[in-house]
Design a protein around this motif. Structure first.
Motif, mmCIF file in Angstrom:
data_model
loop_
_atom_site.group_PDB
_atom_site.id
_atom_site.type_symbol
_atom_site.label_atom_id
_atom_site.label_comp_id
_atom_site.label_asym_id
_atom_site.label_seq_id
_atom_site.Cartn_x
_atom_site.Cartn_y
_atom_site.Cartn_z
ATOM 1 N N ALA A 47 89.468 22.396 82.152
ATOM 2 C CA ALA A 47 90.912 22.021 81.634
ATOM 3 C C ALA A 47 90.857 20.969 80.568
ATOM 4 C CB ALA A 47 91.802 21.751 82.834
ATOM 5 N N ALA A 48 90.094 20.059 80.684
ATOM 6 C CA ALA A 48 89.868 18.883 79.614
ATOM 7 C C ALA A 48 89.411 19.480 78.508
ATOM 8 C CB ALA A 48 88.992 17.706 80.338
ATOM 9 N N ILE A 49 88.677 20.394 78.614
ATOM 10 C CA ILE A 49 87.934 20.775 77.181
ATOM 11 C C ILE A 49 88.472 22.350 76.665
ATOM 12 C CG2 ILE A 49 85.838 19.669 77.224
ATOM 13 C CD1 ILE A 49 84.551 22.216 78.621
ATOM 14 N N SER A 50 89.708 22.566 77.276
ATOM 15 C CA SER A 50 90.487 23.908 76.986
ATOM 16 C C SER A 50 91.993 23.725 76.379
ATOM 17 C CB SER A 50 90.890 24.587 78.164
ATOM 18 O OG SER A 50 89.595 25.150 79.075
ATOM 19 N N PRO A 51 92.275 24.456 75.467
ATOM 20 C CA PRO A 51 93.518 24.375 74.961
ATOM 21 C C PRO A 51 94.795 24.271 76.123
ATOM 22 C CG PRO A 51 92.406 26.066 73.909
ATOM 23 C CD PRO A 51 91.656 25.755 75.111
ATOM 24 N N THR A 52 95.851 23.546 75.737
ATOM 25 C CA THR A 52 96.688 23.287 76.783
ATOM 26 C C THR A 52 97.533 24.717 77.219
ATOM 27 O OG1 THR A 52 97.438 21.206 75.653
ATOM 28 C CG2 THR A 52 99.212 22.328 77.048
ATOM 29 N N GLN A 53 97.494 25.661 76.324
ATOM 30 C CA GLN A 53 98.193 26.960 76.852
ATOM 31 C C GLN A 53 97.381 27.820 77.736
ATOM 32 O OE1 GLN A 53 101.248 27.781 76.309
ATOM 33 N NE2 GLN A 53 101.374 26.124 75.215
ATOM 34 N N ASP A 54 95.952 27.410 77.643
ATOM 35 C CA ASP A 54 95.119 28.114 78.650
ATOM 36 C C ASP A 54 95.280 27.645 80.079
ATOM 37 O OD1 ASP A 54 93.991 29.656 76.563
ATOM 38 O OD2 ASP A 54 92.121 28.810 76.656
ATOM 39 N N SER A 55 95.433 26.283 80.123
ATOM 40 C CA SER A 55 95.562 25.713 81.574
ATOM 41 C C SER A 55 97.260 25.853 81.982
ATOM 42 C CB SER A 55 95.442 24.001 81.150
ATOM 43 O OG SER A 55 94.385 23.632 80.632
ATOM 44 N N ILE A 56 98.031 26.100 81.141
ATOM 45 C CA ILE A 56 99.125 26.846 81.836
ATOM 46 C C ILE A 56 99.412 28.044 82.232
ATOM 47 C CG2 ILE A 56 101.930 26.670 81.057
ATOM 48 C CD1 ILE A 56 101.446 24.274 79.299
ATOM 49 N N ARG A 57 99.081 28.910 81.361
ATOM 50 C CA ARG A 57 99.156 30.408 81.631
ATOM 51 C C ARG A 57 98.051 30.833 82.547
ATOM 52 N NH1 ARG A 57 100.088 32.444 75.262
ATOM 53 N NH2 ARG A 57 101.929 31.456 74.804
ATOM 54 N N LYS A 58 97.012 30.623 82.553
ATOM 55 C CA LYS A 58 95.922 30.940 83.367
ATOM 56 C C LYS A 58 95.035 29.941 83.592
ATOM 57 C CE LYS A 58 95.763 35.630 81.244
ATOM 58 N NZ LYS A 58 94.910 36.747 80.634
ATOM 59 N N PRO A 59 95.474 29.136 84.577
ATOM 60 C CA PRO A 59 94.797 27.957 85.087
ATOM 61 C C PRO A 59 93.533 28.056 85.738
ATOM 62 C CG PRO A 59 96.533 28.163 86.468
ATOM 63 C CD PRO A 59 96.579 29.282 85.343
ATOM 64 N N LEU A 60 93.200 29.158 86.457
ATOM 65 C CA LEU A 60 91.973 29.492 87.065
ATOM 66 C C LEU A 60 90.876 30.344 86.189
ATOM 67 C CD1 LEU A 60 93.251 29.876 90.697
ATOM 68 C CD2 LEU A 60 92.368 27.963 89.658
ATOM 69 N N ALA A 61 91.317 30.714 85.238
ATOM 70 C CA ALA A 61 90.468 31.473 84.438
ATOM 71 C C ALA A 61 89.517 30.638 83.579
ATOM 72 C CB ALA A 61 91.322 32.475 83.391
ATOM 73 N N LEU A 62 88.373 31.274 83.313
ATOM 74 C CA LEU A 62 87.422 30.504 82.635
ATOM 75 C C LEU A 62 87.521 30.782 81.270
ATOM 76 C CD1 LEU A 62 84.997 28.529 82.979
ATOM 77 C CD2 LEU A 62 83.475 30.746 83.057
ATOM 78 N N PHE A 63 88.160 29.852 80.398
ATOM 79 C CA PHE A 63 88.466 29.872 78.943
ATOM 80 C C PHE A 63 88.961 31.378 78.507
ATOM 81 C CE2 PHE A 63 84.714 27.011 79.607
ATOM 82 C CZ PHE A 63 85.271 25.878 79.343
ATOM 83 N N PRO A 64 90.124 31.549 79.072
ATOM 84 C CA PRO A 64 90.680 32.973 78.544
ATOM 85 C C PRO A 64 90.831 33.104 76.959
ATOM 86 C CG PRO A 64 92.276 31.456 79.329
ATOM 87 C CD PRO A 64 91.125 30.891 79.800
ATOM 88 N N SER A 65 90.966 32.216 76.427
ATOM 89 C CA SER A 65 91.238 32.426 75.036
ATOM 90 C C SER A 65 89.767 32.442 74.173
ATOM 91 C CB SER A 65 92.141 31.379 74.210
ATOM 92 O OG SER A 65 91.423 30.210 74.549
ATOM 93 N N GLY A 66 88.693 31.951 74.894
ATOM 94 C CA GLY A 66 87.325 31.838 74.132
ATOM 95 C C GLY A 66 87.343 30.599 73.456
ATOM 96 N N GLU A 67 88.152 29.595 73.467
ATOM 97 C CA GLU A 67 87.919 28.324 72.664
ATOM 98 C C GLU A 67 87.744 27.162 73.315
ATOM 99 O OE1 GLU A 67 90.958 25.714 69.464
ATOM 100 O OE2 GLU A 67 91.737 27.517 70.487
ATOM 101 N N VAL A 68 86.864 26.544 73.128
ATOM 102 C CA VAL A 68 86.173 25.397 74.114
ATOM 103 C C VAL A 68 86.413 24.103 72.886
ATOM 104 C CG1 VAL A 68 84.334 24.157 75.265
ATOM 105 C CG2 VAL A 68 84.800 26.562 75.249
ATOM 106 N N GLN A 69 87.252 23.245 73.330
ATOM 107 C CA GLN A 69 87.618 21.948 72.606
ATOM 108 C C GLN A 69 86.998 20.773 73.152
ATOM 109 O OE1 GLN A 69 91.833 22.216 72.634
ATOM 110 N NE2 GLN A 69 92.022 23.778 71.054
#
Length: 294
Positions: A47-69
């Protein structure tokens, strides 16, 4: 010397109907412990290296947007001033550990080695404090810090306010006393025959023998201080002195969720790393707390 027997004998281990269920059970237990122990930590890293929307919409998915920050960690360190608050936390933790070691070793030495007549009464009084809920003592403790008896000094907004109260930990005093009890009395008698006084016995004999348990006390004090929130919030109202546990909720009000989670990960990383580095000494100290054999 014969090997120690475990739950299963060597004969049982050769039987397929015994070995297979036993191995499966071990794997299941190990996997459960791994998920329970590492799961929250790994999710926080994700969650720390994911976009905010990834953590809100799909918190248990592994980088659903494919973006690592990965830059979130740097942003939390610089813009959130996590590094500054971690330095405050380190100062508080180091002072707490030092104070706890001083109080616990001296109190344990008095109760275990010097053994005054009133020692049993004091030991019972220390034991009773373990049954007092922390929240009950919060108000009188705050009033004490607000106006320290005898000297009448206000310790709020100073590190002394967070160093002194945890130093007198009844639990730490009792485990150190128990360790000192296990040191053979012959050591003290031999030291006194050689002309060593009480202070010399304490510094030259007791402390060198007690390094394992002292490491345990120091590590417990550091971890407890690192995660403490309520007491620093009450006595350290100056933002420049606050630890990361108090500062992070304030950072959350002005930063995005992913930056806040990155700050949480950085704050969690140090105590976890400390335990991993010193886990062998910690477990050895806990094991030796039951006794020392001559």
């Amino acid at each position: 010397m014969s090997a120690e027997r475990g739950l299963l004998s060597q004969t049982d281990r050769t039987r397929r109907r015994v070995r297979v269920p036993f191995v499966i059970g071990q794997v299941v237990v190990f996997a459960g412990l791994l998920v329970a122990g590492l799961g929250p930590f790994l999710w926080l890293l994700k969650a720390a290296i994911s976009p905010t929307q990834d953590s809100i919409r799909k918190p248990l998915a592994l980088f659903p947007s494919g973006e690592v920050q990965w830059q979130n960690l740097g942003t939390a360190w610089q813009q959130g001033h996590v590094g500054y608050y971690l330095a405050n936390t380190a100062i508080i933790a180091a002072g707490t550990a030092l104070g706890s070691l001083i109080v616990c070793t001296t109190a344990g030495y008095v109760l275990s080695v010097l053994r005054p007549r009133w020692g049993s009464v004091l030991s019972a009084a220390i034991l009773v404090t373990l049954f007092v809920p922390h929240i009950v003592s919060l108000v009188p403790l705050y009033l004490t810090v607000l106006k320290l008896p005898v000297v009448h000094t206000n310790l709020t907004n100073t590190f002394w306010a967070v160093w002194l109260p945890p130093a007198a930990s009844a639990f730490n005093v009792l485990i150190v006393k128990r360790f000192f009890d296990s040191i053979p009395r012959e050591y003290f008698e031999a030291a006194r025959i050689d002309g060593a006084g009480s202070l010399r016995v304490f510094t030259a004999l007791v402390l060198p023998l007690s390094r394992p348990i002292l490491g345990v006390v120091a590590l417990l004090s550091i971890i407890s201080s690192w995660k403490d929130y309520l007491w620093p919030l009450l006595v350290l109202t100056n933002p420049d002195l606050q630890p990361v546990s108090v500062a992070l909720p304030k950072i959350a009000k002005v930063t995005e969720l992913n930056i806040q989670l990155a700050g949480l990960f950085l704050a969690l990383l140090i105590p976890v790393a400390l335990f991993l580095v010193f886990q062998r000494a910690f477990l050895r100290g806990v094991g030796l707390s039951g006794g020392i054999k001559a």
